[in-house]
Design a protein around this motif. Structure first.
Motif, PDB file in Angstrom:
ATOM      1  N   ALA A 117       0.829  -1.202   0.000  1.00  0.00           N
ATOM      2  CA  ALA A 117       0.000   0.000   0.000  1.00  0.00           C
ATOM      3  C   ALA A 117       0.865   1.254   0.000  1.00  0.00           C
ATOM      4  N   ARG A 118       1.958   1.232   0.771  1.00  0.00           N
ATOM      5  CA  ARG A 118       2.861   2.385   0.797  1.00  0.00           C
ATOM      6  C   ARG A 118       3.691   2.476  -0.477  1.00  0.00           C
ATOM      7  N   GLN A 119       4.153   1.305  -0.940  1.00  0.00           N
ATOM      8  CA  GLN A 119       5.013   1.281  -2.122  1.00  0.00           C
ATOM      9  C   GLN A 119       4.225   1.438  -3.420  1.00  0.00           C
ATOM     10  N   ARG A 120       2.896   1.240  -3.315  1.00  0.00           N
ATOM     11  CA  ARG A 120       2.000   1.336  -4.471  1.00  0.00           C
ATOM     12  C   ARG A 120       2.367   0.336  -5.558  1.00  0.00           C
ATOM     13  N   ARG A 121       2.819  -0.831  -5.076  1.00  0.00           N
ATOM     14  CA  ARG A 121       3.150  -1.898  -6.019  1.00  0.00           C
ATOM     15  C   ARG A 121       3.156  -3.225  -5.294  1.00  0.00           C
ATOM     16  N   GLN A 122       2.467  -4.216  -5.870  1.00  0.00           N
ATOM     17  CA  GLN A 122       2.465  -5.558  -5.309  1.00  0.00           C
ATOM     18  C   GLN A 122       3.576  -6.371  -5.963  1.00  0.00           C
ATOM     19  N   LEU A 123       4.179  -7.258  -5.171  1.00  0.00           N
ATOM     20  CA  LEU A 123       5.239  -8.121  -5.685  1.00  0.00           C
ATOM     21  C   LEU A 123       4.725  -9.546  -5.859  1.00  0.00           C
ATOM     22  N   SER A 124       5.276 -10.241  -6.826  1.00  0.00           N
ATOM     23  CA  SER A 124       4.960 -11.655  -7.031  1.00  0.00           C
ATOM     24  C   SER A 124       5.793 -12.490  -6.067  1.00  0.00           C
ATOM     25  N   ASP A 125       5.478 -13.767  -5.950  1.00  0.00           N
ATOM     26  CA  ASP A 125       6.269 -14.654  -5.087  1.00  0.00           C
ATOM     27  C   ASP A 125       7.719 -14.733  -5.550  1.00  0.00           C
ATOM     28  N   ALA A 126       7.918 -14.736  -6.840  1.00  0.00           N
ATOM     29  CA  ALA A 126       9.292 -14.785  -7.359  1.00  0.00           C
ATOM     30  C   ALA A 126      10.061 -13.512  -6.970  1.00  0.00           C
ATOM     31  N   GLU A 127       9.370 -12.370  -7.016  1.00  0.00           N
ATOM     32  CA  GLU A 127      10.019 -11.111  -6.629  1.00  0.00           C
ATOM     33  C   GLU A 127      10.294 -11.072  -5.130  1.00  0.00           C
ATOM     34  N   TYR A 128       9.326 -11.560  -4.336  1.00  0.00           N
ATOM     35  CA  TYR A 128       9.557 -11.619  -2.891  1.00  0.00           C
ATOM     36  C   TYR A 128      10.758 -12.498  -2.567  1.00  0.00           C
ATOM     37  N   SER A 129      10.852 -13.630  -3.218  1.00  0.00           N
ATOM     38  CA  SER A 129      11.967 -14.543  -2.987  1.00  0.00           C
ATOM     39  C   SER A 129      13.288 -13.867  -3.328  1.00  0.00           C
ATOM     40  N   ARG A 130      13.317 -13.177  -4.439  1.00  0.00           N
ATOM     41  CA  ARG A 130      14.539 -12.477  -4.846  1.00  0.00           C
ATOM     42  C   ARG A 130      14.918 -11.403  -3.825  1.00  0.00           C
ATOM     43  N   GLU A 131      13.920 -10.634  -3.361  1.00  0.00           N
ATOM     44  CA  GLU A 131      14.202  -9.547  -2.428  1.00  0.00           C
ATOM     45  C   GLU A 131      14.645 -10.073  -1.062  1.00  0.00           C
ATOM     46  N   VAL A 132      14.026 -11.156  -0.604  1.00  0.00           N
ATOM     47  CA  VAL A 132      14.427 -11.737   0.683  1.00  0.00           C
ATOM     48  C   VAL A 132      15.863 -12.224   0.606  1.00  0.00           C
ATOM     49  N   ARG A 133      16.215 -12.900  -0.468  1.00  0.00           N
ATOM     50  CA  ARG A 133      17.581 -13.413  -0.600  1.00  0.00           C
ATOM     51  C   ARG A 133      18.583 -12.265  -0.745  1.00  0.00           C
ATOM     52  N   HIS A 134      18.159 -11.207  -1.425  1.00  0.00           N
ATOM     53  CA  HIS A 134      19.028 -10.027  -1.554  1.00  0.00           C
ATOM     54  C   HIS A 134      19.235  -9.371  -0.190  1.00  0.00           C
ATOM     55  N   TRP A 135      18.167  -9.261   0.579  1.00  0.00           N
ATOM     56  CA  TRP A 135      18.275  -8.693   1.940  1.00  0.00           C
ATOM     57  C   TRP A 135      19.213  -9.524   2.807  1.00  0.00           C
ATOM     58  N   LEU A 136      19.034 -10.846   2.810  1.00  0.00           N
ATOM     59  CA  LEU A 136      19.902 -11.716   3.611  1.00  0.00           C
ATOM     60  C   LEU A 136      21.360 -11.594   3.193  1.00  0.00           C
ATOM     61  N   GLY A 137      21.571 -11.399   1.905  1.00  0.00           N
ATOM     62  CA  GLY A 137      22.939 -11.262   1.411  1.00  0.00           C
ATOM     63  C   GLY A 137      23.605  -9.973   1.854  1.00  0.00           C
ATOM     64  N   GLY A 138      22.819  -9.001   2.327  1.00  0.00           N
ATOM     65  CA  GLY A 138      23.382  -7.735   2.764  1.00  0.00           C
ATOM     66  C   GLY A 138      23.340  -7.510   4.258  1.00  0.00           C
ATOM     67  N   VAL A 139      22.931  -8.519   5.026  1.00  0.00           N
ATOM     68  CA  VAL A 139      22.845  -8.373   6.483  1.00  0.00           C
ATOM     69  C   VAL A 139      24.257  -8.384   7.081  1.00  0.00           C
ATOM     70  N   PRO A 140      24.607  -7.375   7.871  1.00  0.00           N
ATOM     71  CA  PRO A 140      25.927  -7.388   8.516  1.00  0.00           C
ATOM     72  C   PRO A 140      26.031  -8.516   9.550  1.00  0.00           C
ATOM     73  N   VAL A 141      27.143  -9.208   9.564  1.00  0.00           N
ATOM     74  CA  VAL A 141      27.384 -10.257  10.552  1.00  0.00           C
ATOM     75  C   VAL A 141      27.941  -9.606  11.816  1.00  0.00           C
ATOM     76  N   PRO A 142      27.238  -9.703  12.951  1.00  0.00           N
ATOM     77  CA  PRO A 142      27.706  -9.043  14.172  1.00  0.00           C
ATOM     78  C   PRO A 142      29.122  -9.465  14.566  1.00  0.00           C
ATOM     79  N   ARG A 143      29.886  -8.512  15.102  1.00  0.00           N
ATOM     80  CA  ARG A 143      31.257  -8.731  15.573  1.00  0.00           C
ATOM     81  C   ARG A 143      32.154  -9.247  14.454  1.00  0.00           C
ATOM     82  N   SER A 144      31.876  -8.795  13.239  1.00  0.00           N
ATOM     83  CA  SER A 144      32.646  -9.273  12.085  1.00  0.00           C
ATOM     84  C   SER A 144      32.598  -8.218  10.990  1.00  0.00           C
TER      85      SER A 144
END
Length: 430
Positions: A286-313
């Motif tokens: 609703a805020r982004q004014r765009r719905q994502l497909s399951d394939a897009e959600y999967s891509r974005e989740v994996r992209h987010w996980l790939g950019g998460v800082p590893v604590p104490r590292s």
């Protein structure tokens, strides 16, 4: 080693002479032991005919009642046939069924019963209870069962209040002054009614259960679910600016939304032997004014996980052991699997899940990083639905609940993976 019944447990067995006999109250208070002992007496000496045992599910019935009976009696006198759903106790056949399955009603509706036992009765549909009552038609038939308390207007509480006799929480006997009470004996237990528990164990349980769960599962009270769900959550205690080294990335919990917000939270086990939500990702269509497909959600989740800082590292990016997905989003779970992220559907047992998260907060075993602002905001506002409570239902309000749902999915579903790793033992179902 089988310990003799004493105190209220022994007294309740002696008083369980009504058509309906119900042990209710606190966890670990000896109510199940007492009721099981009385049920075994009945199976040996009661009238002939068909018998039945029902639980919330067949699995919980086996775990809570049948397995302890086998331990007490041995497999010759107590033999469970899982394939047929039948138990042979002292040579008598007993039909077993789970109450959350519509087939449970079908399984008993054609039977004439001489006796029945019920586990976790407050979780049953009222229709099943009513059907069971019509089946107990052999002269002298009796029912024995247990439950933990629910809300004060729950259908079972309404019946308990009409019981002909009540052995109350303080051990006093009250007999109904009503001219036509239910042929029911009610036995109310508190945690302190079990003399075989160590003081340390009792103190541990009293620390773990807070708020609603303390009143119901420790004091044995039928109280409403009202107000903030996580009233023990304190931003000064549970929101942190720094995360310790993570020894294990337990997983990512996902509340899937298309029109509603999609929220993912990352859970890790720290070197301090606590659980930490280190990062989250949210998409509000609703805020982004765009719905994502399951394939897009999967891509974005994996992209987010790939950019998460590893604590104490200095490293960036994590690979969680699993994704625990909203049980209604089966298609998205399959998409994650196809994209290389191991996934499973969440255990959506709402009240047990809330109890797990509440226990973690009460023992300071779960932190949230300050960057998870939407999750923190929703946790503070997560509340019980007053309208549902008025109907006897324990239901969170379906408003701003996406982060809390994702947190509950990952925390509760994976409890078998982390419970033995924490710095303090938790008394939770595996």
């Amino acid at each position: 080693m089988i310990k003799p019944l004493t105190g209220k447990a022994k007294r309740s067995v002696q008083l369980a002479t009504a058509r309906y006999n119900i042990w209710e109250g606190a966890v670990r208070s000896s109510k199940t032991v007492a009721s099981t002992f009385r049920w075994m007496q009945y199976v040996r000496n009661g009238p002939g005919g068909n018998l039945a045992m029902l639980g919330k599910t067949e699995r919980t019935l086996k775990r809570n009642v049948i397995d302890p009976m086998i331990d007490m009696l041995g497999s010759k006198r107590c033999r469970y046939m899982s394939g047929s759903g039948e138990l042979y106790l002292f040579g008598r056949r007993i039909y077993t069924a789970g109450a959350n399955d519509a087939r449970a009603i079908e399984k008993i509706q054609g039977l004439t019963l001489a006796g029945a036992y019920g586990d976790e009765i407050a979780t049953w549909p009222e229709d099943l209870w009513n059907m069971l009552g019509t089946r107990l038609s052999v002269p002298g038939a009796q029912f024995f069962g247990t439950c933990n308390p629910a809300g004060p207007v729950h259908w079972l509480k309404v019946l308990l209040d009409q019981a002909a006799m009540w052995l109350d929480h303080d051990g006093a006997i009250t007999r109904s002054q009503d001219g036509d009470p239910l042929d029911m004996h009610r036995f109310s237990f508190t945690l302190d009614d079990n003399p075989h528990l160590s003081p340390d164990f009792i103190r541990s349980l009293k620390r773990q259960y807070v708020g609603l769960f303390f009143k119901r599962y420790i004091q044995g009270l039928w109280v409403p679910a009202e107000g903030a769900i996580y009233d023990m959550f304190d931003t000064d205690r549970h929101v942190v600016t720094a995360i310790p080294a993570i020894s294990r990335w337990i997983g990512v919990g996902i509340d899937h939304g298309t029109r509603n917000p999609f929220h993912a939270v990352l859970l890790g086990l720290g070197a301090d032997r606590k659980l930490h939500i280190t990062s989250d990702w949210r998409w509000d269509s609703a805020r982004q004014r765009r719905q994502l497909s399951d394939a897009e959600y999967s891509r974005e989740v994996r992209h987010w996980l790939g950019g998460v800082p590893v604590p104490r590292s200095d490293r960036i990016g994590v690979q969680p052991e699993r994704a625990v997905v909203d049980p209604s989003a089966t298609g998205f779970r399959v998409q994650l699997q196809q994209d290389g992220l191991a996934s499973m559907l969440a255990d959506n047992s709402v009240l047990p899940g809330i109890r797990t998260i509440s226990t973690l907060y009460s023992l300071d075993l779960l932190d949230i990083h300050e960057s998870c602002q939407e999750l923190i905001r929703e946790t503070l506002g997560y509340s019980w639905d007053d309208k549902a409570a008025a109907k006897g239902e324990d239901v969170p309000m379906k408003v701003a609940d996406h982060g809390p749902d994702a947190k509950r999915y990952i925390g509760h579903t994976t409890r078998a993976a982390w419970r033995g790793e924490l710095r303090e033992r938790l008394h939770l179902p595996a």
